[in-house]
Each structure stands twice: as structure tokens, then as C-alpha cells.
Design a protein around this motif. Structure first.
Motif, PDB file in Angstrom:
ATOM      1  N   ILE A 210      81.029  38.558 -11.732  1.00  9.61           N
ATOM      2  CA  ILE A 210      81.137  38.338 -12.949  1.00  9.61           C
ATOM      3  C   ILE A 210      82.564  38.620 -13.237  1.00  9.61           C
ATOM      4  CG2 ILE A 210      80.808  37.730 -15.249  1.00  9.61           C
ATOM      5  CD1 ILE A 210      78.064  37.806 -14.613  1.00  9.61           C
ATOM      6  N   THR A 211      83.062  39.873 -13.142  1.00 10.28           N
ATOM      7  CA  THR A 211      85.149  40.553 -13.641  1.00 10.28           C
ATOM      8  C   THR A 211      85.379  39.923 -12.939  1.00 10.28           C
ATOM      9  OG1 THR A 211      83.255  42.418 -14.319  1.00 10.28           O
ATOM     10  CG2 THR A 211      85.957  42.901 -14.126  1.00 10.28           C
ATOM     11  N   ASN A 212      85.084  40.099 -10.693  1.00  4.88           N
ATOM     12  CA  ASN A 212      85.963  38.705 -10.164  1.00  4.88           C
ATOM     13  C   ASN A 212      86.620  38.255 -10.166  1.00  4.88           C
ATOM     14  OD1 ASN A 212      86.116  41.512  -8.890  1.00  4.88           O
ATOM     15  ND2 ASN A 212      84.679  41.381  -7.744  1.00  4.88           N
ATOM     16  N   ARG A 213      85.551  37.272 -10.458  1.00  2.00           N
ATOM     17  CA  ARG A 213      85.760  35.818 -11.052  1.00  2.00           C
ATOM     18  C   ARG A 213      86.245  34.793 -12.343  1.00  2.00           C
ATOM     19  NH1 ARG A 213      80.749  35.687  -8.436  1.00  2.00           N
ATOM     20  NH2 ARG A 213      79.484  35.633 -10.637  1.00  2.00           N
ATOM     21  N   PHE A 214      86.087  36.493 -13.269  1.00  2.00           N
ATOM     22  CA  PHE A 214      86.723  35.893 -14.564  1.00  2.00           C
ATOM     23  C   PHE A 214      88.388  36.367 -14.505  1.00  2.00           C
ATOM     24  CE2 PHE A 214      87.869  36.228 -18.716  1.00  2.00           C
ATOM     25  CZ  PHE A 214      87.393  35.781 -19.901  1.00  2.00           C
ATOM     26  N   MET A 215      88.173  37.257 -13.703  1.00  4.47           N
ATOM     27  CA  MET A 215      90.342  37.371 -13.341  1.00  4.47           C
ATOM     28  C   MET A 215      90.756  36.187 -12.165  1.00  4.47           C
ATOM     29  SD  MET A 215      90.576  40.213 -14.764  1.00  4.47           S
ATOM     30  CE  MET A 215      92.554  40.707 -14.672  1.00  4.47           C
ATOM     31  N   GLU A 216      89.885  36.023 -11.963  1.00  9.66           N
ATOM     32  CA  GLU A 216      90.806  34.580 -11.215  1.00  9.66           C
ATOM     33  C   GLU A 216      90.459  33.253 -11.762  1.00  9.66           C
ATOM     34  OE1 GLU A 216      88.447  35.402  -6.693  1.00  9.66           O
ATOM     35  OE2 GLU A 216      89.800  36.828  -6.752  1.00  9.66           O
ATOM     36  N   SER A 217      89.794  33.398 -13.397  1.00  4.07           N
ATOM     37  CA  SER A 217      89.910  31.847 -13.748  1.00  4.07           C
ATOM     38  C   SER A 217      90.583  31.444 -14.025  1.00  4.07           C
ATOM     39  CB  SER A 217      87.941  32.236 -13.952  1.00  4.07           C
ATOM     40  OG  SER A 217      89.175  33.197 -15.756  1.00  4.07           O
ATOM     41  N   PHE A 218      91.902  31.655 -14.350  1.00  2.00           N
ATOM     42  CA  PHE A 218      92.510  31.498 -15.453  1.00  2.00           C
ATOM     43  C   PHE A 218      93.741  30.151 -14.362  1.00  2.00           C
ATOM     44  CE2 PHE A 218      91.541  35.629 -16.860  1.00  2.00           C
ATOM     45  CZ  PHE A 218      91.820  35.237 -18.512  1.00  2.00           C
ATOM     46  N   ARG A 219      93.600  29.006 -15.412  1.00  2.00           N
ATOM     47  CA  ARG A 219      95.369  28.447 -14.795  1.00  2.00           C
ATOM     48  C   ARG A 219      95.968  27.998 -15.638  1.00  2.00           C
ATOM     49  NH1 ARG A 219      90.722  25.500 -15.151  1.00  2.00           N
ATOM     50  NH2 ARG A 219      90.359  23.590 -15.793  1.00  2.00           N
ATOM     51  N   VAL A 220      96.815  27.710 -15.834  1.00  2.00           N
ATOM     52  CA  VAL A 220      98.170  27.200 -16.509  1.00  2.00           C
ATOM     53  C   VAL A 220      98.044  25.727 -16.605  1.00  2.00           C
ATOM     54  CG1 VAL A 220     100.393  27.083 -18.045  1.00  2.00           C
ATOM     55  CG2 VAL A 220      99.523  29.270 -16.518  1.00  2.00           C
ATOM     56  N   HIS A 221      98.090  24.429 -18.107  1.00  2.00           N
ATOM     57  CA  HIS A 221      98.122  23.055 -18.132  1.00  2.00           C
ATOM     58  C   HIS A 221      99.409  22.629 -19.180  1.00  2.00           C
ATOM     59  CE1 HIS A 221      96.744  18.580 -17.755  1.00  2.00           C
ATOM     60  NE2 HIS A 221      96.532  19.168 -18.811  1.00  2.00           N
ATOM     61  N   GLN A 222     100.096  21.999 -18.897  1.00  2.00           N
ATOM     62  CA  GLN A 222     101.067  21.383 -19.870  1.00  2.00           C
ATOM     63  C   GLN A 222     100.261  20.299 -19.949  1.00  2.00           C
ATOM     64  OE1 GLN A 222     105.414  21.026 -17.917  1.00  2.00           O
ATOM     65  NE2 GLN A 222     106.063  21.227 -20.561  1.00  2.00           N
ATOM     66  N   ILE A 223     100.186  19.936 -21.694  1.00  2.00           N
ATOM     67  CA  ILE A 223      99.434  19.354 -22.042  1.00  2.00           C
ATOM     68  C   ILE A 223     100.776  18.346 -22.017  1.00  2.00           C
ATOM     69  CG2 ILE A 223      98.404  18.029 -23.915  1.00  2.00           C
ATOM     70  CD1 ILE A 223      96.777  21.308 -24.099  1.00  2.00           C
ATOM     71  N   ARG A 224     102.194  18.837 -22.886  1.00  2.00           N
ATOM     72  CA  ARG A 224     103.126  18.468 -23.485  1.00  2.00           C
ATOM     73  C   ARG A 224     104.570  18.492 -22.911  1.00  2.00           C
ATOM     74  NH1 ARG A 224     103.976  16.673 -29.530  1.00  2.00           N
ATOM     75  NH2 ARG A 224     105.882  16.025 -29.533  1.00  2.00           N
TER      76      ARG A 224
END
Length: 224
Positions: A210-224
Motif C-alpha cells: 500500500i505504501t509503495n502504491r501510495f507513493m506512485e499514485s500522484f498525478r497532476v491535472h490542469q483544470i484551467r
């Protein structure tokens, strides 16, 4: 187990302040002091009804973050654009204190860094509670927490563009579904009352996953 969440982003209305006049409420409105509004959110949404309910639901999910930095490609500048600590509620998608506006130079950004820190209760950095009910009858409350302190680096080929004289809205998204879809629930250790404690010594492998997947779970999204 297959579980897909629709990612929905609710845009924040940005209010441009005009010049204040006497007997006006303008002085009560938030002042926009920067060019980027940032949200820390998850892709998880509470089910609207029992039919849409997955095999597990989250009842509480928090993470503590400190400095958040946007970096342009091939740059060594590492000055933080958002300085915490911030407590991020990944169920309500709120941040305490509220993230300020960031002042970010014009350009394209493909690299993002954020610091996970011990700033929750009991010196935790991540704290997640939920219920697992694979057959719709038996319910297994579960808990995962961590005291990890690390810098997460998010690299995106398609980054975000900061344009001159524009106000932007950006979201850092935590993929809670991907984190917990990877758990082998059949081979996890359960307490006698059915409680699923991922922090238990018997679930050390699951906790690490879970910890390893958590560290890899972030992404950035530009809404505007």
C-alpha cells in the motif's frame, strides 16, 4: 476485483475583486494574490446508492504535506511555491489550512515535488480508514496508516502551461482506487472480529505494498 471511479473535477469559481467602495461587502471577499490555485484531491467519490457501492469504501483518508514545488524541465530551481504543512482530507477534498494562491513563473512545468510529513494525530503522515465488504453482507473495517516522511516526485510528459496574465487551476490527484485495488484481500490477516489492520505485523507485506502504491499514485491535472 475491478473497481473504476469516474474522476470528476469541480472547478472553483475565481472572483476578481474590483475597487472597494464604502458600504460594500467587497472587503470580505478573498484576495487573489497569485496566478495558480492548487487543490489536493482524490479520485474517490462516495457512492450515491447501494448499487454503485464497490467492495470497499473509504470513511476517512488524510495525508499531511509540506512544501509543494513546480519545476520546469532542465531546471535546478527548487524554491517551494506552496509552504505547509497542510492536512489534506482526501474524502471531502479539502485542505487545512486552505492552500494559498501560488506565484509561478510563466512556462511549462513537467516536474512536481511534494513532501509527505508527520503532521497528523499521533505523528502520522498518512491515515486511512474504510470498510471492505466483498459479498455485500460481511463488513470488515480496515485501517492503514504510516509515519513515512519522503519527497514525492511527479513526472509528467504532458505538463501544465502557465501563461502570462492568466489565472490557472491545478489539481494534484491521489489515486486511492489504484492503491487499494492492489491489495490481496483473500490472503490478508483479519482479527477475530473481522477487523483488517494493515498495520499489524501479520500484514507487513500488504502494508508495504500500500505504501509503495501510495507513493506512485500522484498525478497532476490542469483544470484551467
Amino acid at each position: 476485483m475491478q473497481y473504476k471511479n469516474l474522476i470528476s473535477f469541480v472547478s472553483i469559481a475565481f472572483i476578481a475583486l474590483s475597487s472597494c467602495q464604502k458600504d460594500s461587502f467587497d472587503h470580505d471577499l478573498p484576495v487573489i494574490d497569485g496566478n495558480v490555485a492548487l487543490n489536493i484531491i482524490s479520485d474517490y467519490r462516495k457512492p450515491n446508492n447501494a448499487r454503485n457501492e464497490p467492495d470497499y469504501i473509504f470513511t476517512d483518508a488524510k495525508i499531511a504535506l509540506d512544501e509543494i514545488t513546480f519545476l520546469q524541465k532542465d531546471t535546478s530551481n527548487s524554491n517551494a511555491h506552496f509552504e505547509g504543512p497542510f492536512i489534506c482530507d482526501l474524502i471531502e477534498n479539502t485542505t487545512t489550512p486552505q492552500l494559498p494562491y501560488g506565484n509561478i513563473e510563466v512556462g511549462q512545468y513537467q516536474l512536481f515535488q511534494l513532501d509527505i510529513v508527520e503532521n497528523l494525530e499521533n505523528n502520522l503522515s498518512i491515515d486511512i480508514h474504510g470498510n471492505y465488504h466483498p459479498n455485500g453482507v460481511v463488513i470488515h473495517p480496515f485501517h492503514y496508516s504510516s509515519t513515512i516522511e519522503e519527497t514525492v516526485t511527479i513526472l509528467q510528459q504532458v505538463g501544465i502551461d502557465i501563461i502570462q496574465d492568466s489565472l490557472h487551476q491545478v489539481a494534484i490527484v491521489v489515486d486511492l482506487a489504484a492503491i487499494f485495488d492492489g491489495v490481496d484481500y483473500d490472503n490478508a490477516y483479519y482479527e477475530e472480529d473481522g477487523f483488517l489492520d494493515f498495520n499489524a505485523e501479520e500484514n507487513a507485506v500488504h502494508h508495504e505494498g500500500i505504501t509503495n502504491r501510495f507513493m506512485e499514485s500522484f498525478r497532476v491535472h490542469q483544470i484551467r
